[in-house]
Design an enzyme around this catalytic site. Structure first.
Site, short mmCIF file in Angstrom:
data_model
loop_
_atom_site.label_atom_id
_atom_site.label_comp_id
_atom_site.label_asym_id
_atom_site.label_seq_id
_atom_site.Cartn_x
_atom_site.Cartn_y
_atom_site.Cartn_z
CG HIS A 34 -1.75 1.18 1.47
ND1 HIS A 34 -2.34 1.74 2.53
CD2 HIS A 34 -2.29 2.02 0.34
CE1 HIS A 34 -2.97 2.69 2.28
NE2 HIS A 34 -3.08 3.05 1.13
CG HIS B 120 0.23 6.32 -0.59
ND1 HIS B 120 -0.77 7.54 -0.23
CD2 HIS B 120 -0.92 5.29 -0.37
CE1 HIS B 120 -1.86 7.11 0.11
NE2 HIS B 120 -2.00 5.76 0.02
CG HIS C 63 -4.40 3.87 -3.63
ND1 HIS C 63 -5.64 4.36 -3.56
CD2 HIS C 63 -3.58 3.74 -2.86
CE1 HIS C 63 -5.62 4.69 -2.46
NE2 HIS C 63 -4.41 4.37 -1.82
CG ASN D 195 -6.90 2.63 0.33
OD1 ASN D 195 -6.17 2.86 1.33
ND2 ASN D 195 -8.07 3.17 0.22
CB ILE E 31 -8.21 8.52 0.86
CG1 ILE E 31 -8.47 8.24 2.37
CG2 ILE E 31 -8.62 7.25 0.35
CD1 ILE E 31 -8.32 9.79 3.15
#
Length: 863
Positions: A524, A529, A715, A719, A863
Site C-alpha cells: 500500500h 503512495h 491502489h 486500499n 486517501i
C-alpha cells in the site's frame, strides 16, 4: 448599479466571458453579511475575511479586486511574445447557472478585443484581496473567427503581491507538444514551468506552487527524544527511497540533516479542495491523531477498560453492542465530526463501529482454511502469492551474514491430495506466500520490543476445484547463537481438532500479521503512495499544462502529495499510528526501504508482475497474451481487464500526438521529465539497467500505463478493502505479542483449555484494535466527489475532439468490463470470487459510491 467598475457600461467590441470561482471556507460568496465600515480598502488593509452584504455589494467589491488580461495565441507584440490585452475586472454575479456546483459563483466579464489581437490562448489574473479564492474556469463566448474557448484552471489564487511580480497565468485547454506550441505562447509556457520548479532554496510558504524534491528526513523527532530518532530514507544505498516533496523547514537541533516535524508544505494546488468531502476524511485522520486516540489511551491508562478481549464475541461487540467509554471521554470526542460520521453512539457512553463486510453474512467463516487461502487471491493484499518452483523453498538472504535460511519443510509432511511434491511442482500446483526474507533481518530487533513474532512461509496446493489449500506453515526465528548460524524453524501442519488445531490457528495468525504489515507498509504505502509522488513532482516541473502527457497523467495525481504529507505527520512518523499498532513498530518504514531496493519499475506492469511471480505464463492464444495458472484468481483476472483497458486508452491518446519514435526522442519536455524521474525522483535506483530509455512510442505508452495503473487500480485493490477485511481484527490482526506456547507453561495450559483466549492473548489487544479500526475505516472510504477511472471532473479538459472520443471509448469499455465482473460474481463456478464468507470480489469494479462501498477505482491516490 456597478458605477465603480470601469468599462462595464461600454460593451462595444468586446469578448464576453464567464469566470467561475469557488469560495474558501473563510470567504463564502453566498453568505449574507456586511462589509466592514472601512469599506473595501479597509478590508484589504486589515486582512480581514471578506464577506459581501448583498450580491450588489459583493459584486462591487470583487469588481474592483480581481482583474484579468487576455494573451494572444496568434499575434506577437514587439518583443516576439503574445500580445497582452487590457486589465479587465470582474462584473456582476450570474445568479443562476445550472452547471454550477456547491459553493461556486459565476461572474461575467467583458474584454476589449479586436482582430489585431488575434485569438486568446492564455490570460493573466490578479487578486488584489488579502484572501485567496479558488479559480475554477474561464469561458470565452463568441470569440471572433473561433467561437467558444475554455480555460480549465482549478487553482488557488492569492494576493498578487505574494507572487513577486510574476503574474498568475492560465492557458486555454489546447494541447501542444513543445515543438508545435504557437510562437506567441512559447515564452509564457517556459516561464510558467520555471516558476513551478523554483530555485531549490528557502522554506516553502502556503501560497507557493513550487515542486521540488527531498529525502524522507522528517519522520523522526530527535529533539524530543532519543526514542524518536529514525534513519533518513533516501539519498543512500543503505536506506534508498523515492523522493518526497521538499518543504525547506528548519533542521532539528540534534541532527541538522533532519527537518523539524510539524505542518507540512505541499504546493497549494495539491491541497485538498475546500468543499470536498475528502476534507472531512483528512480532518478525520487529524482528529484521530490529535484527540480521539489520546482519549482512548487515557481510558486504558487509567484502567477504565481492560486492554484484552476475553472472547470472540467481545470483538463482535464492537459492532453489535459497542464499547463503553467514560462520560468525560465521550464528551471530549463526541463533538468531533469524525465521531458523528464514522462511529455510531447508542447511548451516552457507547461507541460502536460499523460491521465490516467480512462478517456481514457469516460470523465465523473467516476462521476457515479456505478463507485464509482465498484472501491471498481476492483479499486486500492479493499481489504477493507466487508459484513455488523449487523445493524446499530457499532464501535470497546473504549466507555470509544470515547462514543457511533454507526451509525446513519436508516433502513427506505435505498432504497434496495424492500428488507427490515433484508431481505438484511439474503440474504447477504448488504456491507460496513467503515473508521469510523480509522479516528475518529485523526479527531479532522486533522481538526485543513488546511484540513477538516469526518470519513465515506458507505452502499452498491448487486443488482440482480451483481453490487453494494451505498445507504447511513454517515459523522461523533468528538463531540464538547469532544471525550467521541461520534460522530456527518450526513447521506447523493443518489440524482440525485438539490443541493442534489451536496451534494451527495461531500459526495462521503469525502469517496474517506478516501479511498485514507487508500490505500496509509495502503493497500500500511504498508501492503506490511513495513511488508515485516523484512522478507527481516531475510532471509539474517538466511538463507544461499544455503538454499532452501532462493532460493524460494529471488527473491521476489528484491529492496524492497532500495525503502523503499527512501520512508523514500522523501515520508513518516516529510513534505514529503505524508504529503504535503494527508488528515492526519503530522499524516499520525502514523495512519498506529494504524492500524498495528490489523495486523494479517495469515489473509494476500487471502482466509483468504476474509472470515474474510465476502465477501466469506467456500464451499468445490467451486473452492479454498470458494464461493464469490459477484460473480463478480474482485480482489478476479482473486486473488484467482493467490493465488492458487503460493501455488501450493510453495507446489511442498518445498516438494522437506522437506518430513515430523520433517524435518521442525529440520532445525535450518529455525527455527532461523522464530524466528527472529516473535521476532525481527515484535517484537511488538511477543506475538500474531496467529503466525504460524513453526512446520509443511503446516505451512511452507502457510507462504512462504503469503510472495510471499504479495510481488508480492497484491502489484501489490494496486500499479500499482495508476495513471490509481488516475491520474485524480476528481476521487481520496487525501484531502478535507472544510466541507459540511451550508445553509445561501456563500459556500452553490456557491454549489447551480455550483456543479463543490463546488467540486473543496473542494478537492485537483492545486499544490497538480501536486505533486500527478508527484509521482503516477512514482510509477505506470514498469521498462524495470522488472522480473514478474513466471520468474527468471537467468535460472541457481538452479541446481535442479526437482525445474526447478516445476517452469516451475508454469509459464505455470500463462499463462493459464492470458488467462482466458482476456476471462472474454471480457464477458459482468461480469459488474464489465469493468464498466461505460470501463476500464478492468488487474492489476492481470501476464505478463506486460514497462511504465504505468496497468497490470503485478512483483516478488517483487521494486517501
Amino acid at each position: 448599479m456597478f458605477s465603480g467598475v470601469t468599462g462595464i457600461m461600454n460593451r462595444g467590441q468586446k469578448i464576453k466571458g464567464r469566470v467561475v470561482l469557488m469560495r474558501k471556507n473563510l470567504l463564502d460568496f453566498n453568505t449574507i453579511s456586511s462589509i466592514p465600515s472601512g469599506g473595501v480598502e479597509g478590508v484589504i488593509g486589515s486582512g480581514l475575511n471578506v464577506i459581501g452584504s448583498t450580491l450588489d455589494g459583493l459584486t462591487a467589491f470583487l469588481g474592483r479586486s480581481v482583474s484579468l488580461q487576455l494573451i494572444s495565441a496568434t499575434q506577437l507584440d514587439e518583443n516576439g511574445n503574445g500580445k497582452v490585452g487590457k486589465d479587465t475586472f470582474l462584473e456582476g454575479i450570474i445568479a443562476s447557472l445550472p452547471t454550477l456546483g456547491a459553493g461556486e459563483s459565476a461572474f461575467s466579464i467583458h474584454f476589449e478585443w479586436d482582430n489585431s489581437m488575434g485569438i486568446p490562448g492564455a490570460f493573466y489574473i490578479k487578486n488584489y484581496m488579502q484572501v485567496e479564492f479558488y479559480l475554477k474556469s474561464l469561458t470565452l463566448e463568441d470569440v471572433p473567427n473561433h467561437g467558444t474557448i475554455h480555460f480549465v484552471c482549478n487553482s488557488w489564487v492569492y494576493n498578487s503581491k505574494l507572487y513577486n511580480k510574476r503574474e498568475r497565468i492560465f492557458f486555454a485547454n489546447k494541447t501542444y507538444v513543445p515543438s508545435e506550441t504557437p510562437a506567441p505562447l512559447v515564452k509564457y509556457r517556459e516561464e510558467e514551468l520555471k516558476i513551478l520548479r523554483g530555485d531549490g532554496t528557502g522554506e516553502r510558504k502556503e501560497w507557493e506552487r513550487i515542486y521540488d524534491y527531498d529525502v524522507y528526513n522528517d519522520l523522526g523527532n530527535p529533539d524530543s527524544s532519543e526514542k524518536l530518532v529514525r534513519p533518513i530514507l533516501g539519498g543512500s544505498s543503505i536506506h534508498p527511497y523515492p523522493r518526497r516533496g521538499r518543504t525547506g523547514r528548519y533542521p532539528t537541533r540534534k541532527d541538522p540533516k533532519c527537518e523539524k516535524p510539524g505542518e507540512v508544505y505541499v504546493p497549494r494546488d495539491e491541497n485538498f479542495g475546500h468543499l470536498k468531502s475528502s476534507d472531512f476524511l483528512i480532518y478525520g485522520l487529524k482528529s484521530l491523531s490529535q484527540y480521539v486516540l489520546p482519549a482512548f489511551q487515557s481510558v486504558f491508562d487509567l484502567n477504565f477498560t481492560p486492554n484484552e478481549f476475553d472472547s470472540f464475541q467481545d470483538v463482535r461487540d464492537l459492532y453489535e453492542g459497542g464499547i463503553k467509554l467514560p462520560l468525560d471521554v465521550i464528551s471530549t470526542i463526541s463533538p468531533l465530526p469524525v465521531i458523528k460520521e464514522l462511529f455510531r453512539t447508542d447511548g451516552e457512553q457507547v461507541l460502536k463501529f460499523p460491521p465490516p463486510h467480512i462478517i456481514q453474512v457469516s460470523k465465523s467463516a473467516w476462521i476457515t482454511d479456505e478463507e485464509f487461502a482465498r484472501e491471498m487471491l481476492a483479499g486486500v493484499n492479493p499481489c504477493l502469492i507466487r508459484r513455488l518452483q523449487e523445493f524446499p523453498p530457499r532464501s535470497n538472504l546473504d549466507p555470509e551474514t544470515y547462514g543457511d535460511q533454507t526451509s525446513k519443510i519436508t516433502a513427506e509432511a505435505l498432504e497434496l491430495d495424492g500428488c507427490t511434491v515433484e508431481e505438484a511442482l511439474s503440474k504447477q500446483r504448488l504456491f507460496i506466500l513467503d515473508y521469510h526474507d523480509v522479516f528475518m533481518p529485523y526479527l531479532r530487533r522486533i522481538n526485543q520490543t513488546s511484540a513477538k513474532s516469526y518470519a513465515t512461509r506458507t505452502i499452498l496446493f491448487l486443488r482440482d476445484n480451483g481453490t487453494l489449500k494451505p498445507v504447511a506453515i513454517e515459523l522461523s526465528l533468528p538463531h540464538p547463537d547469532g544471525d550467521e548460524s541461520g534460522a530456527v524453524s518450526k513447521v506447523i501442519l493443518p489440524a482440525k481438532e485438539g490443541v493442534e488445531s489451536t496451534i494451527w490457528l495461531l500459526a495462521k495468525a503469525y502469517v496474517v500479521v506478516n501479511d498485514s504489515c507487508y500490505h500496509q507498509l509495502m503493497s500500500h504505502w511504498l508501492n503506490t503512495h511513495a513511488v508515485v509522488e516523484p512522478f507527481v513532482i516531475a510532471t509539474n516541473r517538466q511538463l507544461s499544462v499544455l503538454h499532452p502527457i501532462h493532460k493524460l497523467l494529471h488527473p491521476h495525481y489528484r491529492d496524492t502529495m497532500n495525503i502523503n504529507a499527512l501520512a508523514r505527520q500522523s501515520l508513518i512518523n516516529a510513534d505514529g499510528i503505524i508504529e503504535q499498532t503494527f508488528l515492526p513498530s519503530k522499524y516499520a518504514v525502514e523495512m519498506s526501504s529494504a524492500v524498495y531496493k528490489n523495486w523494479v519499475f517495469p515489473d509494476q506492469a500487471l502482466p509483468n508482475d504476474l509472470i515474474k511471480r510465476g502465477v501466469a505464463v506467456a500464451d499468445s492464444s490467451s486473452p492479454h497474451g498470458l494464461r493464469l495458472l490459477i484460473e480463478d484468481y480474482p485480482y489478476a483476472a479482473d486486473g488484467l481487464e482493467i490493465w488492458a483497458a487503460i493501455k488501450s486508452w493510453v495507446h489511442d491518446y498518445v498516438s494522437l500526438y506522437y506518430a513515430a519514435d523520433n517524435d518521442v526522442k525529440s520532445d525535450y519536455e518529455l525527455q527532461n521529465w523522464w530524466k528527472e524521474v529516473v535521476e532525481v525522483g527515484h535517484g537511488d535506483l538511477k543506475d538500474k539497467p531496467w529503466w525504460p530509455k524513453m526512446q520509443t512510442l511503446e516505451e512511452l505508452i507502457e510507462t504512462c500505463t504503469i503510472i495510471i495503473w499504479t495510481a488508480s487500480a492497484l491502489h484501489a485493490a490494496v486500499n479500499f478493502g482495508q476495513y471490509p477485511y481488516g475491520g474485524f481484527i480476528l481476521n487481520r490482526p496487525t501484531t502478535t505479542r507472544r510466541l507459540l506456547p511451550e508445553q509445561g507453561t501456563e500459556e500452553y495450559d490456557e491454549m489447551v483449555k480455550s483456543h479463543q483466549k490463546a488467540y486473543l492473548r496473542t494478537i492485537t489487544p483492545k486499544y490497538q484494535t480501536l486505533v486500527d479500526l478508527s484509521v482503516i475505516e477512514i482510509l477505506s472510504r470514498h469521498a462524495s466527489d470522488e472522480v473514478y477511472l474513466g471520468e474527468r471532473d471537467n468535460p472541457h479538459w481538452t479541446s481535442d475532439s479526437r482525445a474526447l472520443q478516445a476517452f469516451q471509448k475508454f469509459g464505455n469499455k470500463l462499463k462493459q468490463i464492470e458488467a462482466n465482473f458482476a456476471q462472474k460474481n454471480n457464477d458459482a463456478s468461480f469459488g474464489n470470487r465469493i468464498g466461505p464468507v460470501e463476500l464478492p470480489y468488487t474492489l476492481l469494479h470501476p464505478s463506486g459510491e460514497e462511504g465504505l462501498a468496497f468497490r470503485g477505482i478512483p483516478n488517483s491516490i487521494s486517501i
